[in-house]
Design a protein around this motif. Structure first.
Motif, PDB file in Angstrom:
ATOM      1  N   TYR A   1     -32.785 -11.337  22.855  1.00  0.00           N
ATOM      2  CA  TYR A   1     -31.570 -11.570  23.630  1.00  0.00           C
ATOM      3  C   TYR A   1     -30.511 -12.308  22.818  1.00  0.00           C
ATOM      4  N   ASP A   2     -30.751 -12.461  21.524  1.00  0.00           N
ATOM      5  CA  ASP A   2     -29.788 -13.052  20.589  1.00  0.00           C
ATOM      6  C   ASP A   2     -29.474 -11.994  19.529  1.00  0.00           C
ATOM      7  N   SER A   3     -28.804 -10.941  19.953  1.00  0.00           N
ATOM      8  CA  SER A   3     -28.663  -9.729  19.141  1.00  0.00           C
ATOM      9  C   SER A   3     -27.812  -9.944  17.897  1.00  0.00           C
ATOM     10  N   LEU A   4     -28.121  -9.135  16.885  1.00  0.00           N
ATOM     11  CA  LEU A   4     -27.381  -9.092  15.627  1.00  0.00           C
ATOM     12  C   LEU A   4     -26.726  -7.735  15.394  1.00  0.00           C
ATOM     13  N   ASP A   5     -27.288  -6.685  15.994  1.00  0.00           N
ATOM     14  CA  ASP A   5     -26.740  -5.340  15.810  1.00  0.00           C
ATOM     15  C   ASP A   5     -27.295  -4.442  16.909  1.00  0.00           C
ATOM     16  N   LEU A   6     -26.454  -4.095  17.871  1.00  0.00           N
ATOM     17  CA  LEU A   6     -26.891  -3.282  19.009  1.00  0.00           C
ATOM     18  C   LEU A   6     -26.986  -1.793  18.682  1.00  0.00           C
ATOM     19  N   LEU A   7     -26.655  -1.425  17.468  1.00  0.00           N
ATOM     20  CA  LEU A   7     -26.758  -0.027  17.052  1.00  0.00           C
ATOM     21  C   LEU A   7     -27.930   0.197  16.102  1.00  0.00           C
ATOM     22  N   ARG A   8     -28.785  -0.829  15.964  1.00  0.00           N
ATOM     23  CA  ARG A   8     -29.912  -0.726  15.035  1.00  0.00           C
ATOM     24  C   ARG A   8     -31.185  -1.208  15.718  1.00  0.00           C
ATOM     25  N   ILE A   9     -32.265  -0.437  15.591  1.00  0.00           N
ATOM     26  CA  ILE A   9     -33.556  -0.871  16.097  1.00  0.00           C
ATOM     27  C   ILE A   9     -34.006  -2.099  15.318  1.00  0.00           C
ATOM     28  N   ASP A  10     -34.594  -3.042  16.025  1.00  0.00           N
ATOM     29  CA  ASP A  10     -35.051  -4.263  15.370  1.00  0.00           C
ATOM     30  C   ASP A  10     -36.065  -3.904  14.285  1.00  0.00           C
ATOM     31  N   PRO A  11     -35.853  -4.342  13.048  1.00  0.00           N
ATOM     32  CA  PRO A  11     -36.789  -4.003  11.965  1.00  0.00           C
ATOM     33  C   PRO A  11     -38.220  -4.453  12.249  1.00  0.00           C
ATOM     34  N   ARG A  12     -38.384  -5.467  13.078  1.00  0.00           N
ATOM     35  CA  ARG A  12     -39.739  -5.898  13.442  1.00  0.00           C
ATOM     36  C   ARG A  12     -40.456  -4.848  14.280  1.00  0.00           C
ATOM     37  N   LEU A  13     -39.676  -3.945  14.900  1.00  0.00           N
ATOM     38  CA  LEU A  13     -40.248  -2.875  15.708  1.00  0.00           C
ATOM     39  C   LEU A  13     -40.269  -1.536  14.987  1.00  0.00           C
ATOM     40  N   GLY A  14     -39.386  -1.356  14.016  1.00  0.00           N
ATOM     41  CA  GLY A  14     -39.350  -0.096  13.292  1.00  0.00           C
ATOM     42  C   GLY A  14     -37.924   0.360  13.046  1.00  0.00           C
ATOM     43  N   GLY A  15     -37.740   1.682  13.117  1.00  0.00           N
ATOM     44  CA  GLY A  15     -36.430   2.254  12.849  1.00  0.00           C
ATOM     45  C   GLY A  15     -36.122   3.387  13.791  1.00  0.00           C
ATOM     46  N   ASP A  16     -35.081   4.137  13.456  1.00  0.00           N
ATOM     47  CA  ASP A  16     -34.613   5.217  14.315  1.00  0.00           C
ATOM     48  C   ASP A  16     -35.693   6.257  14.584  1.00  0.00           C
ATOM     49  N   GLN A  17     -36.472   6.608  13.566  1.00  0.00           N
ATOM     50  CA  GLN A  17     -37.483   7.649  13.771  1.00  0.00           C
ATOM     51  C   GLN A  17     -38.555   7.184  14.744  1.00  0.00           C
ATOM     52  N   ASP A  18     -38.936   5.924  14.653  1.00  0.00           N
ATOM     53  CA  ASP A  18     -39.931   5.392  15.585  1.00  0.00           C
ATOM     54  C   ASP A  18     -39.410   5.446  17.010  1.00  0.00           C
ATOM     55  N   PHE A  19     -38.139   5.104  17.177  1.00  0.00           N
ATOM     56  CA  PHE A  19     -37.540   5.154  18.509  1.00  0.00           C
ATOM     57  C   PHE A  19     -37.433   6.589  18.999  1.00  0.00           C
ATOM     58  N   ASP A  20     -36.973   7.487  18.134  1.00  0.00           N
ATOM     59  CA  ASP A  20     -36.849   8.894  18.532  1.00  0.00           C
ATOM     60  C   ASP A  20     -38.199   9.481  18.923  1.00  0.00           C
ATOM     61  N   ASP A  21     -39.245   9.108  18.209  1.00  0.00           N
ATOM     62  CA  ASP A  21     -40.582   9.606  18.539  1.00  0.00           C
ATOM     63  C   ASP A  21     -41.031   9.074  19.900  1.00  0.00           C
ATOM     64  N   LEU A  22     -40.666   7.836  20.218  1.00  0.00           N
ATOM     65  CA  LEU A  22     -41.009   7.280  21.527  1.00  0.00           C
ATOM     66  C   LEU A  22     -40.275   8.031  22.632  1.00  0.00           C
ATOM     67  N   VAL A  23     -39.001   8.293  22.435  1.00  0.00           N
ATOM     68  CA  VAL A  23     -38.223   9.039  23.433  1.00  0.00           C
ATOM     69  C   VAL A  23     -38.826  10.426  23.651  1.00  0.00           C
TER      70      VAL A  23
END
Length: 412
Positions: free
Chosen positions: A64-86
């Motif tokens: 809840y202390d965001s640094l970049d709302l257009l980027r997946i948190d590196p601690r969770l992964g990246g765009d491909q990880d998110f796309d695979d979840l979707v």
């Protein structure tokens, strides 16, 4: 999702669920978000129809202390990880709603740091609520006294444009809506400017505002959100059970009926910000709380772990949320067996709700009320169907259909 579709959410706090480091000074990037892939069949089998995800965007610590709302948190992964979840959710018919923190940012947000260094005419200065002539130099106004959280300037067109861009970016990636964190702390006029712009491109997007106190119906009307968090009902369910005083729940359900005439509230008995329901009322009565939640009107969410009887007490200290935001095992098969009875009750109650989809907009009528025994009839909007529900804190909960047959029971 269709605007008239009312899902049942499994509420997940990803940073905790996926065992990401929260306060490490230099956390290592990793594809931890993929842990959720192994839980999607479990969620679908439970009976939920979507994931209500906590923060997944780059942040300083807890999300809840965001640094970049257009980027997946590196601690969770990246765009491909998110796309695979979707994609995996889509294969199972599970919707996804993201947590949008649009009231404030982390105090180390690079655009904020740049604005403070280069002044009110700099590129991103218009995004932030900054006191430029403060003693000691320019200083951002903070959110609710938290020095690490800097407020956005919600009167600024630049802020509105940025929030629209963020919302549309992730909706275009296949998500279905937004939870608006701390929506109550932002002028409703801001949401009323932003939401129609997003709906012009994504007409089926669903918007949930986090609102704790106040006039829920007025907030919905003024802001344009679909619904808000029904904290009044959350409080009444817990208090009525813990204090053995169903009169509070009865009063609240009367008000809940009034709200249902204006919008469909988002209902819950647990979330990432409060003590676990099993710790608040006991493991056995956590099922009573779930039975209330799932036999009254609303768009319900089950906080991940509550369906297993997880315990955890929220404390007012650094790290005080950790106990209610724990890591989950890699696989559902690794869960401890002691939660099986609570899990079974949730599956049965969710199946009951799916058999009676009219429950989403149903209202209740009290048929018996005492301190420890409460009965009500939950009736469909067209009055063609109903369920009779009785909660007895000493005997259990019983649900009967309109033919008088008991269709679900839980003995205390």
């Amino acid at each position: 999702m269709a605007r008239d579709e009312q899902p049942v959410w499994w509420h997940v706090y990803p940073l905790g669920f996926c065992d990401a480091p929260i306060r490490d000074a230099d956390p290592a990037p990793a594809t931890r978000l993929r842990r959720l892939l192994g839980w999607l069949d479990y969620a679908a089998d439970l009976g939920v129809t979507g994931l209500l995800l906590g923060p997944v965007f780059a942040s300083q610590s807890h999300g809840y202390d965001s640094l970049d709302l257009l980027r997946i948190d590196p601690r969770l992964g990246g765009d491909q990880d998110f796309d695979d979840l979707v994609a995996a959710c889509g294969e199972r018919g599970l919707r996804i709603v993201l947590d949008g923190v649009f009231s404030h940012v982390g105090d180390r947000h690079p655009w904020l740091v740049d604005a403070l260094a280069h002044g009110p005419d700099s590129e991103h200065a218009g995004l932030f609520d900054i006191v430029w002539d403060a003693d000691g130099g320019p200083a951002p106004r903070v959110w609710e006294g938290h020095g690490a959280l800097a407020r956005l300037d919600h009167a600024s067109a630049q802020t509105a444009d940025h929030v629209v861009d963020v919302m549309e970016h992730w909706l275009a990636r296949g998500t279905d809506g937004w939870r608006l964190d701390a929506a109550y702390s932002v002028d409703t006029a801001f949401w009323a400017r932003v939401i129609p712009r997003v709906r012009a491109r994504f007409p089926h997007a669903w918007f949930l505002g986090e609102v704790i106190h106040g006039d829920y119906a007025a907030f919905v009307e003024a802001s344009g959100v679909d619904t808000v968090t029904q904290y009044e009902l959350w409080k009444a369910v817990r208090s009525s059970i813990a204090d053995r005083n169903f009169f509070e729940l009865d009063w609240t359900l009367r008000r809940h009926n009034e709200l249902l005439g204006h919008f469909t509230p988002q209902t819950f008995v647990g979330n990432h910000d409060v003590t676990r329901v099993a710790s608040a009322v006991g493991a056995d009565h956590a099922v009573t709380a779930a039975a209330i939640l799932l036999t009254v009107g609303g768009v319900p969410s089950v906080y991940a772990g509550d369906e297993q009887g997880f315990t955890g007490v929220k404390e007012d200290r650094l790290g005080g949320d950790d106990a209610v935001r724990p890591a989950f095992p890699d696989r559902p098969e690794d869960l401890a067996p002691w939660g099986s009875s609570v899990h079974r009750a949730h599956r049965e109650l969710l199946a009951l709700r799916h058999r009676h989809p009219w429950l989403t907009t149903a209202t209740t009528t009290t048929t018996h009320l005492s301190s420890t025994r409460y009965a009500y009839r939950t009736t469909s909007r067209d009055a063609q169907d109903w369920l009779d529900v009785e909660h007895d804190l000493d005997a259990g909960t019983f649900v009967s259909d309109r033919a008088g047959r008991i269709v679900w029971r839980h003995a205390a």
